[in-house]
Design an enzyme around this catalytic site. Structure first.
Site, short mmCIF file in Angstrom:
data_model
loop_
_atom_site.label_atom_id
_atom_site.label_comp_id
_atom_site.label_asym_id
_atom_site.label_seq_id
_atom_site.Cartn_x
_atom_site.Cartn_y
_atom_site.Cartn_z
N GLY A 113 -10.69 1.97 -3.64
CA GLY A 113 -11.12 0.77 -4.33
C GLY A 113 -10.65 0.80 -5.78
N ASP A 117 -0.17 1.15 2.47
CA ASP A 117 -0.52 -0.12 3.13
C ASP A 117 0.76 -0.78 3.65
OD1 ASP A 117 -3.47 -0.40 2.31
OD2 ASP A 117 -2.47 0.03 0.41
N GLU A 152 -3.98 6.70 -10.14
CA GLU A 152 -3.21 5.51 -9.74
C GLU A 152 -3.60 4.35 -10.67
OE1 GLU A 152 -4.63 3.50 -6.26
OE2 GLU A 152 -2.69 2.63 -5.78
N1 HPA Z 1 -5.89 2.42 -4.09
C1 HPA Z 1 -7.21 2.26 -3.92
N2 HPA Z 1 -7.71 1.65 -2.86
C2 HPA Z 1 -6.87 1.21 -1.92
C3 HPA Z 1 -5.50 1.35 -2.04
C4 HPA Z 1 -4.99 1.98 -3.18
O1 HPA Z 1 -3.77 2.14 -3.36
N3 HPA Z 1 -4.91 0.78 -0.97
C5 HPA Z 1 -5.93 0.29 -0.19
N4 HPA Z 1 -7.11 0.56 -0.77
ZN ZN Z 2 -4.55 4.17 -0.64
#
Ligand code: HPA
Ligand code: ZN
Length: 309
Positions: A162, A271, A192
Site C-alpha cells: 500500500g 503488477d 519504493e
Molecule cells: N507498492 C505497494 N503496494 C503495491 C504495489 C507496490 O508497488 N503494487 C501493488 N500494491
Molecule cells: Zn508490489
C-alpha cells in the site's frame, strides 16, 4: 528458469475479465469508455499512489467468490504462458473485502482453489503470500494477520503493501511478530515510495527477510552493507519503478549499483497487467539497465535461493 517472487494478484486481473464481470453485474466499470487506460499504465505516473490506483481499480468487479477462483486460475495460466517455473502470488484479503464486501476467508479459499487447480494443470509451482495493507491503518494490523492465520497452511509468507508514505512500518510490528511466531516468512514493500529509513524500519521492526523493491537503499551505503551481509534479497521490478517514477529510465535505474554492492537482487514483475509486462520482458529491460549475462545468471540464482515456497 524463471522464478517470480513478487506478483500481486490484484495487478494480474485481466482487463477482459474485469470488463466481462462488470457487464455481467451492471457494475459501474462496465460504463467506463477506456477500461484499458483506467487499469494499465503506459508511462510514468509521477508517484506510487497514482500507480496503485490503476492496480486497485479492477478488484471491485470481482463480486463473487467464484470470480476470485477464476482470478487465481487466470493468474497462473498467464504465468504458464510466460514460461514461468515458479510464482509467488500475493494479495490483500482485507482490501478485496473493502472493494467487494466478500468475506476475506472465503476469498482466500477461492483464490487458493483456483491457483491449486491451474498449478496442477500447467506445472507452474506456486506459493501464496498474504498482504497486510498499510492504508487500512495499524489498529487493524492484528485483525488482518489473524485472517491470514485462520488459513495458515495456505500461505508461505506475509507482506506489507500500500501507500508507503502513509502508516509507518513500525506500527505493524505486533502483527508481524504474530505472523513470524506462526512460522510465516516476511517480505515488506519498502524503499519504493519512501527512502532508506523505510527499509531500515522493515528490517529492524518487522523482521523482513526480503524487501519489495528496496531500490532506494542505493542512497545509503550502510544499508547496502547491511542487506548484503544479511543476504536480504531485494525484489526489483524495473517497469513498475518507471511507472511509479522511482527511476526515470531503465538506464538510470540503480539496480546495477545494488548488485555491485553485493546485495542479492531478484527481478520481478509486481503488477503485470497494470504495467503491461512479463518476467521475460523484465529480463530484457534489465539489459537496458546495464546488467550483463553474468548479472542475469546471478539474479536467477538469487530468486531460486530466496524463494519462500
Ligand atoms: N507498492 C505497494 N503496494 C503495491 C504495489 C507496490 O508497488 N503494487 C501493488 N500494491
Ligand atoms: Zn508490489
Amino acid at each position: 528458469m524463471f522464478f517470480d517472487l513478487h506478483r500481486h494478484l490484484e495487478g494480474t486481473l485481466r482487463v477482459a475479465t474485469t470488463r466481462a464481470l462488470a457487464v455481467r453485474d451492471g457494475h459501474r466499470l462496465a460504463a467506463v469508455d477506456d477500461l484499458d487506460d483506467l487499469l494499465v499504465a503506459r508511462g510514468p505516473l509521477g508517484g506510487l499512489v497514482p500507480f496503485l490506483a490503476k492496480v486497485d481499480a479492477a478488484p471491485a468487479a470481482f463480486s463473487r467468490l467464484e470470480d476470485w477462483q477464476r482470478a487465481g486460475r487466470e493468474c497462473v495460466e498467464d504465468a504458464a504462458a510466460e514460461g514461468l517455473d515458479y510464482l509467488e502470488i500475493r494479495f490483500a484479503p482485507w482490501f478485496i473485502r473493502q472493494e467487494t464486501g466478500l468475506a476475506p476467508e472465503g476469498v482466500i479459499d477461492a483464490v487458493a482453489d483456483g491457483v491449486r487447480a491451474a498449478s496442477a494443470e500447467t506445472g507452474v509451482r506456486t506459493a501464496l503470500i498474504g498482504i497486510l495493507l498499510r492504508d487500512l491503518g495499524p489498529e487493524c494490523g492484528l485483525d488482518q494477520v489473524d485472517t491470514l492465520l485462520s488459513r495458515r497452511d495456505l500461505f508461505c509468507a506475509v507482506d506489507l503493501a500500500g501507500n508507503e508514505g502513509g502508516v509507518p512500518a513500525a506500527d505493524f510490528a505486533p502483527a508481524f511478530a504474530r505472523a513470524r511466531d506462526a512460522g510465516l516468512h516476511v517480505t515488506v514493500h519498502a524503499g519504493e515510495g519512501a527512502g532508506p529509513e523505510s527499509v531500515w524500519a522493515a528490517v529492524r521492526h518487522l523482521g523482513a527477510e526480503r524487501i519489495g523493491h528496496g531500490v532506494r537503499a542505493a542512497e545509503d551505503p550502510a544499508l547496502l552493507e547491511h542487506l548484503a551481509a544479511r543476504g536480504i534479497t531485494l525484489e526489483v521490478a524495473l517497469t513498475s519503478n518507471l511507472h511509479t517514477s522511482v527511476a526515470p529510465s531503465y538506464a538510470a535505474h540503480p539496480v546495477r549499483r545494488l548488485l555491485a554492492a553485493g546485495v542479492p537482487v531478484a527481478l520481478c514483475t509486481d503488477d503485470p497487467r497494470a504495467s503491461a509486462t512479463t518476467l521475460p520482458a523484465e529480463f530484457e529491460a534489465a539489459r537496458e539497465a546495464g546488467l550483463t549475462d553474468a548479472d542475469l545468471a546471478a539474479v536467477r540464482v538469487n530468486a531460486r535461493e530466496a524463494a519462500f515456497g
